[in-house]
Design an enzyme around this catalytic site. Structure first.
Site, PDB file in Angstrom:
ATOM      1  CG  ASP A  56      -7.591  -3.463  -1.162  1.00 23.67           C
ATOM      2  OD1 ASP A  56      -7.537  -2.610  -1.020  1.00 23.67           O
ATOM      3  OD2 ASP A  56      -6.147  -3.620  -1.268  1.00 23.67           O
TER       4      ASP A  56
ATOM      5  CB  SER B  52      -1.019   0.130   1.160  1.00 21.64           C
ATOM      6  OG  SER B  52      -1.884   0.542   1.260  1.00 21.64           O
TER       7      SER B  52
ATOM      8  CG  HIS C  60      -5.041  -3.616   1.714  1.00 23.72           C
ATOM      9  ND1 HIS C  60      -4.485  -2.443   0.617  1.00 23.72           N
ATOM     10  CD2 HIS C  60      -4.636  -1.936   2.115  1.00 23.72           C
ATOM     11  CE1 HIS C  60      -4.115  -1.227   0.584  1.00 23.72           C
ATOM     12  NE2 HIS C  60      -3.924  -0.790   1.811  1.00 23.72           N
TER      13      HIS C  60
HETATM   14  N1  LIG Z   1      -8.730   3.156   7.918  1.00 24.51           N
HETATM   15  C1  LIG Z   1      -7.660   2.328   8.195  1.00 24.51           C
HETATM   16  C2  LIG Z   1      -6.562   2.256   7.782  1.00 24.51           C
HETATM   17  C3  LIG Z   1      -5.658   1.535   7.736  1.00 24.51           C
HETATM   18  C4  LIG Z   1      -5.184   1.042   7.294  1.00 24.51           C
HETATM   19  O1  LIG Z   1      -5.691  -0.324   6.615  1.00 24.51           O
HETATM   20  N2  LIG Z   1      -3.992   0.194   7.105  1.00 24.51           N
HETATM   21  C5  LIG Z   1      -3.426  -0.704   5.806  1.00 24.51           C
HETATM   22  C6  LIG Z   1      -2.718   0.464   4.899  1.00 24.51           C
HETATM   23  S1  LIG Z   1      -3.158   1.232   3.897  1.00 24.51           S
HETATM   24  C7  LIG Z   1      -2.215   1.768   2.930  1.00 24.51           C
HETATM   25  O2  LIG Z   1      -0.612   1.694   3.042  1.00 24.51           O
HETATM   26  C8  LIG Z   1      -2.537  -1.494   7.213  1.00 24.51           C
HETATM   27  O3  LIG Z   1      -1.581  -2.045   6.831  1.00 24.51           O
HETATM   28  N3  LIG Z   1      -2.684  -1.616   8.426  1.00 24.51           N
HETATM   29  C9  LIG Z   1      -2.330  -2.145   9.649  1.00 24.51           C
HETATM   30  C10 LIG Z   1      -2.713  -4.285   9.080  1.00 24.51           C
HETATM   31  O4  LIG Z   1      -1.572  -3.994  10.408  1.00 24.51           O
HETATM   32  O5  LIG Z   1      -3.062  -4.720   9.216  1.00 24.51           O
HETATM   33  C11 LIG Z   1      -7.600   2.003   9.616  1.00 24.51           C
HETATM   34  O6  LIG Z   1      -8.925   2.211  10.621  1.00 24.51           O
HETATM   35  O7  LIG Z   1      -6.534   2.573  10.335  1.00 24.51           O
END
Ligand SMILES: N[C@@H](CCC(=O)N[C@@H](CSC=O)C(=O)NCC(=O)O)C(=O)O
Length: 277
Positions: free
Chosen positions: A222, A146, A255
């Site tokens: 995603d 991401s 995602h």
């Molecule tokens: N709305 C979400 C957004 C945060 C999120 O989805 N972060 C992803 C990367 S998104 C793009 O860079 C992530 O990797 N999160 C950490 C995980 O361990 O899954 C929110 O609520 O914060």
């Protein structure tokens, strides 16, 4: 460097370090996986794994399941933090700006410029530190997720002589044209569109001096795919630029790190091949 933790894993070592970053003017934390092969006295290549919004060095470390493949292939994995951190470091209440959302740029605007120099940190300071303190070669590859996929692509395309390959899971590829990117680039770089373009993979690919191999995986389920990611834009730009790119659309994957864990072996095998293992 201060060792924060060390655990044996797949016959190698999973460790976490803190160090003072001259580039970011604050303490930074990174995690590293050191495979058994290094403990036998061999130097091995490094894959840098850049994480996304809200992440620290620990998300990829704990959730991606990458260490078993790094152990088999003989790769060191380095998981940097996604931004500078600390009470004296600028921040924002939103999850997509400030600490945990460095976007791998060198900020030029107040209040970010003093500490948010993540591009230089990942390109130069961190590899210098890793190569001076661990038994690694100077052969490197980059991967990311991401926002981290954006960072990996931009850094590899702008410094293609320093890397053998780049891969990304669900990357932001055209930040100038999507809400996450426009917000971050405007805050960190002001409204100078030429500066934004330096951090946009769809622009950088036109200037890549080496044609380094690119691998991208994207899940069809995603939630960010249509609005924030749009990786097909980079596939089109890569074909025009003559860059080798492999794009896999993965049915029903979202995602999350469940998606990353499902294909991380493919990505590490891709890097191992290009790193000559
Ligand atoms: N709305 C979400 C957004 C945060 C999120 O989805 N972060 C992803 C990367 S998104 C793009 O860079 C992530 O990797 N999160 C950490 C995980 O361990 O899954 C929110 O609520 O914060």
């Amino acid at each position: 460097m201060q060792l924060l933790s060390s655990q044996k894993m797949f016959n190698g070592w999973q460790q976490r370090y803190r160090h003072y970053s001259q580039t970011n003017q604050c303490d930074m934390t990174f995690s590293i996986y050191i495979p058994f092969r290094v403990t036998q006295g061999y130097k091995v290549p490094t894959v840098y794994c850049l994480a996304g919004l809200t992440c620290t060095d620990e998300n990829f470390t704990i959730k991606a399941g990458a260490q078993q493949y790094a152990a088999q292939l003989g790769l060191v994995l380095v998981m940097p933090d996604t931004s500078p951190r600390g009470e004296d470091v600028a921040n924002d209440a939103a999850y997509d700006l400030g600490q945990g959302a460095g976007f791998y740029v060198n900020a030029t605007e107040a209040p970010w410029a003093k500490h948010f120099q993540m591009y230089d940190y990942i390109v130069q300071e961190l590899p210098d530190l890793i190569e001076a303190n661990f038994d690694v070669t100077q052969e490197r590859s980059l991967m990311g997720h991401s926002m981290g996929g954006h960072g990996a692509l931009v850094i590899a395309l702008r410094n293609s002589e320093r890397y053998k390959s780049v891969s990304a899971f669900a990357p932001i590829v055209n930040p100038m044209d999507i809400p996450w990117g426009q917000k971050a680039l405007n805050a960190y770089l002001g409204d100078n569109q030429a500066a934004w373009a330096q951090y946009d993979a769809c622009h950088c690919i036109n200037h890549a001096s080496h044609r380094l191999p690119i691998l991208i995986d994207q899940g069809t389920a995603d939630e960010f795919y249509p609005t924030q990611l749009q990786p097909e834009k980079l596939v089109t730009a890569a074909k025009v630029a003559g860059c080798p790119i492999q794009f896999n659309l993965r049915q029903d994957y979202d995602h999350s790190y469940y998606f990353i864990a499902s294909f991380v072996e493919t990505h590490l095998t891709f890097h191992a091949e290009h790193l000559g293992l």
